[in-house]
Design a protein around this motif. Sequence first.
Motif, short mmCIF file in Angstrom:
data_model
loop_
_atom_site.label_atom_id
_atom_site.label_comp_id
_atom_site.label_asym_id
_atom_site.label_seq_id
_atom_site.Cartn_x
_atom_site.Cartn_y
_atom_site.Cartn_z
N UNK A 184 -2.16 10.10 -4.15
CA UNK A 184 -3.78 9.57 -3.98
C UNK A 184 -3.68 8.28 -4.64
N UNK A 185 -4.69 7.38 -4.03
CA UNK A 185 -5.18 6.26 -4.80
C UNK A 185 -5.99 6.75 -5.90
N UNK A 186 -5.75 6.06 -7.23
CA UNK A 186 -6.37 6.29 -8.50
C UNK A 186 -7.60 5.48 -8.30
N UNK A 193 -6.37 1.89 -7.09
CA UNK A 193 -5.02 1.57 -7.31
C UNK A 193 -4.15 2.51 -6.45
N UNK A 194 -3.30 1.87 -5.35
CA UNK A 194 -2.51 2.91 -4.78
C UNK A 194 -1.40 3.33 -5.74
N UNK A 195 -1.04 4.61 -5.59
CA UNK A 195 0.03 5.10 -6.53
C UNK A 195 1.23 4.37 -6.64
N UNK A 196 1.82 3.49 -5.46
CA UNK A 196 3.07 2.97 -5.68
C UNK A 196 2.80 1.59 -6.65
N UNK A 197 1.66 1.23 -6.79
CA UNK A 197 1.23 0.00 -7.51
C UNK A 197 0.61 0.40 -8.74
N UNK A 198 0.47 1.70 -9.07
CA UNK A 198 -0.12 2.09 -10.38
C UNK A 198 0.64 2.22 -11.44
N UNK A 237 -2.80 4.69 -15.25
CA UNK A 237 -3.45 4.77 -14.11
C UNK A 237 -3.08 6.09 -13.33
N UNK A 238 -1.91 6.33 -13.27
CA UNK A 238 -1.30 7.44 -12.63
C UNK A 238 -1.83 8.72 -13.27
N UNK A 239 -2.18 8.61 -14.53
CA UNK A 239 -2.74 9.83 -15.12
C UNK A 239 -4.27 10.22 -14.76
N UNK A 274 -8.43 -0.57 0.35
CA UNK A 274 -8.72 -0.18 -1.15
C UNK A 274 -9.10 -1.74 -1.87
N UNK A 275 -8.45 -2.75 -1.58
CA UNK A 275 -8.39 -3.95 -2.36
C UNK A 275 -9.61 -4.53 -2.04
N UNK A 276 -10.52 -3.94 -1.03
CA UNK A 276 -11.67 -4.66 -0.78
C UNK A 276 -12.81 -4.38 -1.91
N UNK A 277 -12.57 -3.35 -2.54
CA UNK A 277 -13.71 -3.16 -3.52
C UNK A 277 -13.84 -4.03 -4.54
N UNK A 278 -12.55 -4.40 -5.21
CA UNK A 278 -12.65 -5.49 -6.17
C UNK A 278 -13.11 -6.77 -5.75
#
Length: 333
Positions: free
Chosen positions: A134-136, A154-159, A163-165, A199-203
């Motif tokens: 999941x994205x965190x 933050x998408x998992x692959x970029x976390x 952040x993954x915790x 998800x980047x749109x929220x920032x």
Amino acid sequence: MASCDTAVILAAGIGKRMKSKTTKVLHHIMGKPMLSYLIDATAGFNRVFVVKKGAKDVCELIGEKGEIAFQRDVLGTGNALLCAKPFIKGDFVVVPGDVPLLSKRTIKGLISFHFKEKADATILAARVKDPKGYGRIIKESRVRGSEGQRVRIVEEKDASEKERKVNLVNTGIYCFNKEIFDCLERLDNKNKQGEYYLTDAFKLLSDMKKRVSLLESYDEMETMGINTRYHLAIAEDFLRKKILREFMESGVTIKDINSTYIERGVQIGKDTTIFPNTYIFGKTIIGEDCTIGPCVWISNSKIYDKVRVYFSYIENSIIKEENNVYSFFHQKN
């Protein structure tokens, strides 16, 4: 008065982790494609389906149930939602095509919260035991005034490892006003997937001083995304037991819920008893005071009252009242 009567259903995903020739949203759960459950949950909304160009099988399922916006190339969820822009007039909800357990009640609750918060964007989040995949959601600060909650997804692959915790995750279910499209047009694809993340749109919204709200769901199962065949099995087990409970509450006895499979749409009369290792499919109708099982397979058949069926396979058949069917009987009319 503000309203939200449009639902955008994102159904263009390939579903690489399913490792299948079948399009992800067409995989079945309890006899129905995943996407069918979202069609049911959005009944009453003006539906817009974002579909991968060339996905005829998905278009056939959609039929006349909504508008179709085609995504020419698989460029991520941000690009997918942008494809729906011509069909959007006001505030709208976004639902992934792979959350089949989502209820209309939750969708309406999200919309109500969105307007109560006077938000430009609202995220439905969930706290989960295992956030893998999941994205965190990273809550940076609580901001007073018109900005609402400042968050990043933050998408998992970029976390990062930290952040993954985080176990507060993005469900992919949102409510937006039309200003989200301004952000989508500004997205870049500088990430490990090379995609335009919604998800980047929220920032960007937070940077623009727009009000972003966060609603937490406390039903982890309802918002679970189906990304693998293992997830598919978990969702089916959950829904299977829910269906069995409904039968039991209506007066049907089920001896073993762990070895009984009954699809939604089957009808069973009161005081009928279902024994272990029984599988009932399609538009089957079973009367009252029947005994079904053990070890029975029934599909698209009608069984009248007071019938006993043991160790048998029955398909497209009619069994008259007070008959006994047993000893590895096989009937297919």
